[in-house]
Design a protein around this motif. Structure first.
Motif, mmCIF file in Angstrom:
data_model
loop_
_atom_site.group_PDB
_atom_site.id
_atom_site.type_symbol
_atom_site.label_atom_id
_atom_site.label_comp_id
_atom_site.label_asym_id
_atom_site.label_seq_id
_atom_site.Cartn_x
_atom_site.Cartn_y
_atom_site.Cartn_z
ATOM 1 N N GLU A 16 -3.313 5.479 0.462
ATOM 2 C CA GLU A 16 -4.039 4.277 0.886
ATOM 3 C C GLU A 16 -4.425 3.394 -0.302
ATOM 4 N N GLU A 17 -3.755 3.593 -1.432
ATOM 5 C CA GLU A 17 -4.033 2.796 -2.620
ATOM 6 C C GLU A 17 -2.992 1.687 -2.768
ATOM 7 N N GLN A 18 -3.413 0.562 -3.327
ATOM 8 C CA GLN A 18 -2.498 -0.548 -3.559
ATOM 9 C C GLN A 18 -1.614 -0.240 -4.760
ATOM 10 N N SER A 73 1.185 2.634 7.819
ATOM 11 C CA SER A 73 0.047 1.747 7.593
ATOM 12 C C SER A 73 -1.135 2.128 8.474
ATOM 13 N N GLU A 82 1.406 -6.198 -5.246
ATOM 14 C CA GLU A 82 1.145 -7.248 -4.275
ATOM 15 C C GLU A 82 2.147 -8.367 -4.508
ATOM 16 N N ILE A 136 0.826 -1.201 0.000
ATOM 17 C CA ILE A 136 0.000 0.000 0.000
ATOM 18 C C ILE A 136 0.863 1.254 0.000
#
Length: 484
Positions: free
Chosen positions: A28-30, A335, A33, A23
């Protein structure tokens, strides 16, 4: 190697566990992964490291050859400084300028420890022994050998990804070890690029191995693996204690750089303008996410109100924002988990009667931003006083004399760093001896040098990084006797 290519490669790393989102804490965006490698990835990495170590492909090289490779690694880090800084900036939320300056400091670890490759030697000693098995008088010669400790697991945190990686990798490689690198699950990006640059510099295959995953999966598997000879960890004291427990299986060596609750002492004879600015930035920079952040400030009563007012004014003047925002001083917390933790401390303090002089709230925008917070009326029995918050939150307490403030400063389970501001040079050096901290700064703050050892007292850690102590921490000593 572009920003996008690294994020794509992280996404495609093999794994068998949970898919972990990376993140951007400023939005707060991905951003990408990856799949938790878990115990399987650790097993494969340890096997590669052990094979390379036993084959001697790295530690068997002359020290001068290892030094050349480490210097090339430093040059490559400088060459890719912009890309590394971009990765750490988007991954941690820190301003790009700050991230870029950290990259340069990180590269110097490889130059500094490259110089040690040819300079770590044992001692020679003429032994004059009476007795022994034969009972006869013997003239003997003794000497010591310095050898790499073996296969080492390097586990480092999210608050300074490239810095913490280089601070461990450079001395471990200079000593001749083979390593497994495990970055924090929140910040896996720059570690992948760093491992590629080390290979490009000439570090042989199997010497540096990357695993990704959660601490309780990949980190735990690495810490307890019977074929790992040492774990070097930077992170929380809580996790450090768990590593000690699981490392007991084969009694592997453990190096721990843990938490802090570092005191800052400001006397009424200090250069207050400098002290106020330094104390404020010593806790607010990187949103207080530094192990040596000055997270408790003690001010002599005669200037207490002036210092509180000055630090609060700075707290209110700092611009928060993400890497893409202009004129930003500090970024977000890492986070949602850390945001919840920090605000939990603040809300608990409010319920307990603490006065909020500045901040005390989340910034109303996307991202994990907390307004720099100044608190007064904080008592020694409060969690705010005793526990590491790891956020831009600082209690400021008054004191009257040396004995009182030393007792207050040392009233903690931590002992990582301490600072004193005073124009009385004699007092400053007396305080340096009395403060329970591995690093003490006098009329300066947040100071660092590659050649100076860094470690903590009490529950702030085991062992030392940086300096000669840093490379010797990755070596073992063998004593040899021979009859003359």
């Amino acid at each position: 190697m572009t920003l996008q290519s690294i994020m794509d490669e992280v996404r495609n790393l093999p794994g068998t566990g949970e898919v972990i989102a990376v993140i951007d804490p400023a939005t707060e965006e991905q951003i990408t992964e990856f799949t938790d490698g878990g115990a399987k990835a650790v097993e494969e990495a340890v096997s590669r490291a052990r094979e390379s170590f036993e084959a001697g492909v790295w530690h068997g090289l002359p020290g001068s050859e290892r030094a050349k490779i480490l210097w090339r690694a430093a040059d490559l880090i400088d060459e890719y400084a912009t890309e590394i800084a971009q990765l750490d900036s988007i991954n941690t939320g820190m301003p790009f300028v700050q991230a870029h300056s950290i990259v340069g400091t990180s590269a110097e670890f490889f130059r500094y420890y490259g110089g040690w490759c040819t300079k770590v030697n044992g001692i020679a000693h003429d032994v004059h022994m009476t007795g022994g098995i034969t009972g006869a008088h013997s003239n003997m010669h003794g000497y010591t050998l310095k050898e790499p400790v073996g296969v080492v697991g390097l586990i480092f945190p999210w608050n300074g990804p490239i810095f913490n990686a280089c601070a461990k990798l450079a001395p471990a490689l200079a000593a001749g070890c083979s390593v497994i690198v495990k970055p924090a699950e929140e910040t896996p990006l720059s570690a992948l690029l760093l491992v590629k640059l080390l290979a490009q510099a000439g570090v042989p295959d199997g010497v540096v191995n990357l695993v990704n995953g959660y601490g309780h999966t990949a980190g735990a598997a690495l810490s307890e693996h019977p074929d790992v000879d040492k774990i070097a960890f930077t992170g929380s004291t809580e996790v450090g204690k768990k590593i000690v427990q699981v490392a007991s299986g084969n009694l592997k060596k453990v190096m721990l750089e843990l938490g802090g609750k570092s005191p800052v002492l400001i006397y009424d004879d200090a250069d207050l303008n400098t002290a106020i600015l330094s104390a404020a930035m010593g806790i607010f920079v990187h949103s207080g996410q530094g192990c040596i952040s000055g997270s408790r400030i003690f001010v002599q009563r005669g200037v207490y109100d002036q210092v509180v007012e000055g630090i609060a004014a700075i707290a209110n003047s700092l611009k928060l924002g993400g890497p893409k925002d202009e004129g930003v001083h500090i970024g977000p917390l890492i986070s949602q988990k850390q945001l919840t933790r920090v605000m939990g401390f603040v809300e608990e303090g409010k319920r307990d009667g603490v006065e909020v002089v500045a901040g005390g709230s989340r910034i109303d925008r996307p991202g994990y931003f907390v307004h720099p917070t100044v608190l007064t009326d904080v008592r020694p029995d409060m969690r705010l006083y005793q526990q590491e918050i790891f956020g831009p939150v600082v209690p400021i307490m008054p004191f009257d004399d040396d004995d009182q403030v030393v007792a207050m400063a040392n009233d903690t389970t931590y002992g990582l760093a301490a600072t004193a501001w005073t124009s009385d040079v004699g007092r400053a050096h007396r305080l340096a001896k009395r403060l329970d901290a591995g690093t003490v700064t006098l009329n300066c703050q947040m100071v660092f040098d590659h050649a100076m050892p860094f470690g903590g007292y009490k529950q702030s850690g085991w062992g030392y990084e940086h300096g000669r102590e840093g490379i010797e921490g990755y070596m073992k000593t063998k004593s040899v006797y021979t009859q003359i």
